[in-house]
Motif scaffolding. Sequence first.
Motif, PDB file in Angstrom:
ATOM      1  N   GLY A   1      69.916  63.098  -3.015  1.00 41.80           N
ATOM      2  CA  GLY A   1      70.483  64.274  -2.782  1.00 41.80           C
ATOM      3  C   GLY A   1      69.940  65.464  -3.248  1.00 41.80           C
ATOM      4  O   GLY A   1      69.983  66.621  -2.704  1.00 41.80           O
ATOM      5  N   ARG A   2      69.340  65.378  -4.569  1.00 43.07           N
ATOM      6  CA  ARG A   2      68.528  66.395  -5.186  1.00 43.07           C
ATOM      7  C   ARG A   2      67.378  66.752  -4.334  1.00 43.07           C
ATOM      8  O   ARG A   2      67.186  68.062  -4.246  1.00 43.07           O
ATOM      9  CB  ARG A   2      67.797  66.000  -6.473  1.00 43.07           C
ATOM     10  N   ARG A   3      66.472  65.804  -3.596  1.00 41.20           N
ATOM     11  CA  ARG A   3      65.617  66.128  -2.699  1.00 41.20           C
ATOM     12  C   ARG A   3      66.004  66.875  -1.573  1.00 41.20           C
ATOM     13  O   ARG A   3      65.310  67.967  -1.076  1.00 41.20           O
ATOM     14  CB  ARG A   3      64.845  64.918  -2.312  1.00 41.20           C
ATOM     15  N   LEU A   4      67.109  66.558  -0.859  1.00 45.37           N
ATOM     16  CA  LEU A   4      67.708  67.189   0.144  1.00 45.37           C
ATOM     17  C   LEU A   4      68.103  68.713  -0.112  1.00 45.37           C
ATOM     18  O   LEU A   4      67.840  69.532   0.559  1.00 45.37           O
ATOM     19  CB  LEU A   4      68.891  66.480   0.969  1.00 45.37           C
ATOM     20  N   ALA A   5      68.736  68.674  -1.278  1.00 39.64           N
ATOM     21  CA  ALA A   5      69.300  70.058  -1.608  1.00 39.64           C
ATOM     22  C   ALA A   5      68.048  70.954  -1.714  1.00 39.64           C
ATOM     23  O   ALA A   5      68.031  72.262  -1.356  1.00 39.64           O
ATOM     24  CB  ALA A   5      69.932  69.949  -2.951  1.00 39.64           C
ATOM     25  N   THR A   6      67.026  70.682  -2.509  1.00 39.32           N
ATOM     26  CA  THR A   6      65.895  71.259  -2.771  1.00 39.32           C
ATOM     27  C   THR A   6      65.396  71.735  -1.361  1.00 39.32           C
ATOM     28  O   THR A   6      64.812  73.012  -1.049  1.00 39.32           O
ATOM     29  CB  THR A   6      64.731  70.776  -3.555  1.00 39.32           C
ATOM     30  N   ARG A   7      65.147  70.781  -0.421  1.00 46.11           N
ATOM     31  CA  ARG A   7      64.634  71.027   0.843  1.00 46.11           C
ATOM     32  C   ARG A   7      65.292  72.065   1.963  1.00 46.11           C
ATOM     33  O   ARG A   7      64.722  72.925   2.270  1.00 46.11           O
ATOM     34  CB  ARG A   7      64.306  69.777   1.888  1.00 46.11           C
ATOM     35  N   LEU A   8      66.770  72.042   1.574  1.00 47.45           N
ATOM     36  CA  LEU A   8      67.392  72.885   2.751  1.00 47.45           C
ATOM     37  C   LEU A   8      67.373  74.275   1.685  1.00 47.45           C
ATOM     38  O   LEU A   8      67.425  75.380   2.464  1.00 47.45           O
ATOM     39  CB  LEU A   8      68.827  72.250   2.233  1.00 47.45           C
ATOM     40  N   ALA A   9      67.279  74.330   0.367  1.00 47.55           N
ATOM     41  CA  ALA A   9      67.314  75.538  -0.214  1.00 47.55           C
ATOM     42  C   ALA A   9      66.126  76.429  -0.271  1.00 47.55           C
ATOM     43  O   ALA A   9      66.036  77.666  -0.156  1.00 47.55           O
ATOM     44  CB  ALA A   9      67.797  75.438  -1.549  1.00 47.55           C
ATOM     45  N   PHE A  10      64.926  75.575  -0.241  1.00 46.59           N
ATOM     46  CA  PHE A  10      63.558  75.964  -0.333  1.00 46.59           C
ATOM     47  C   PHE A  10      62.813  75.151   0.869  1.00 46.59           C
ATOM     48  O   PHE A  10      62.011  74.442   0.320  1.00 46.59           O
ATOM     49  CB  PHE A  10      63.078  75.854  -1.762  1.00 46.59           C
ATOM     50  N   PRO A  11      63.002  75.661   1.939  1.00 39.95           N
ATOM     51  CA  PRO A  11      62.247  74.637   3.123  1.00 39.95           C
ATOM     52  C   PRO A  11      60.765  74.598   2.854  1.00 39.95           C
ATOM     53  O   PRO A  11      60.043  73.832   3.609  1.00 39.95           O
ATOM     54  CB  PRO A  11      62.704  75.479   4.200  1.00 39.95           C
TER      55      PRO A  11
END
Length: 216
Positions: A125-135
Motif C-alpha cells: 500500500g505504501r509503495r503504491l501510494a508513493t508511485r501514484l502520488a510521485f510517478p
Amino acid sequence: MAEFAVIGMGRFGRAVARNLALEGQAVLAIDRDARRLEVVAPDVDSVVNIDTTLEEEVKGLRLDRMSCVVVAIGSRATEASILTTAILRELGVGRIVARSFDERHARLLLTVGANEVLNPEDEIGRRLATRLAFPDIFDHIKLGDAVLAEVEAPEAFAGLRLDELDLRQRYDLSVLAIRRDGDTLVNPTGESVLAGGDLLVVLGHPDAIRQVADLL
C-alpha cells in the motif's frame, strides 16, 4: 549459500520461498497442509509436512542451524503464528522474521521472540501510494527517517557533473548510483556527467527526493 526455512505456504510464503531459491539460497518449505507443499516442492530444496505449533515436531528439524526462519502463516491462523514464533525462539533460532497483520499482532510477535515483523499488505500500500502520488519515483526503501529511492534525473540535469549540481548541499541528497541503458555506475564521482533518461539511486529525506522529482 545461506539456509532458510519458510513456514506457511500460502501465497506470501510461496513467494518468499521461491524468490530465495531463485537467489541461490537453500530453502526448506514447511506447512501442515501437504497439498500446499506439493505446489512449491519443485522450486525449493526440501519440504516438511508438520504442525509447527507442536514443539516436539519442530525440535526434530534443528531449525536453530538456519540463517533465518520466516514465519509466513496466514491471517486465519494468527494464534498459530504467535505460538510457532515462541517455539522457534525457545529452540534457539537466531533470526526470526514473522508476518504480521496489524499492530497488535506485530507487538505480540515481537514479545514472543520475533526479531523482525513485516506486513506485506501495508508495504504494498505504501509503495503504491508513493508511485501514484510521485510517478517519477520508481522505487524506494525506507531506512529510518531516510529513504533509498530511484528517481529519474530531471532534464535540467543533463550534461552537468554531479559536483556542479551539488545535490548534497542543495538537497542533502547522496547519489549512490547512476543507471543508464541497463548499466549501473556505483559510487559515481563528482566528475560523473548526467545524461537525459538517467535514473539516480539516491539516499535522503523523503521531502528532498520529492523536490528533485518535482523538477521533472
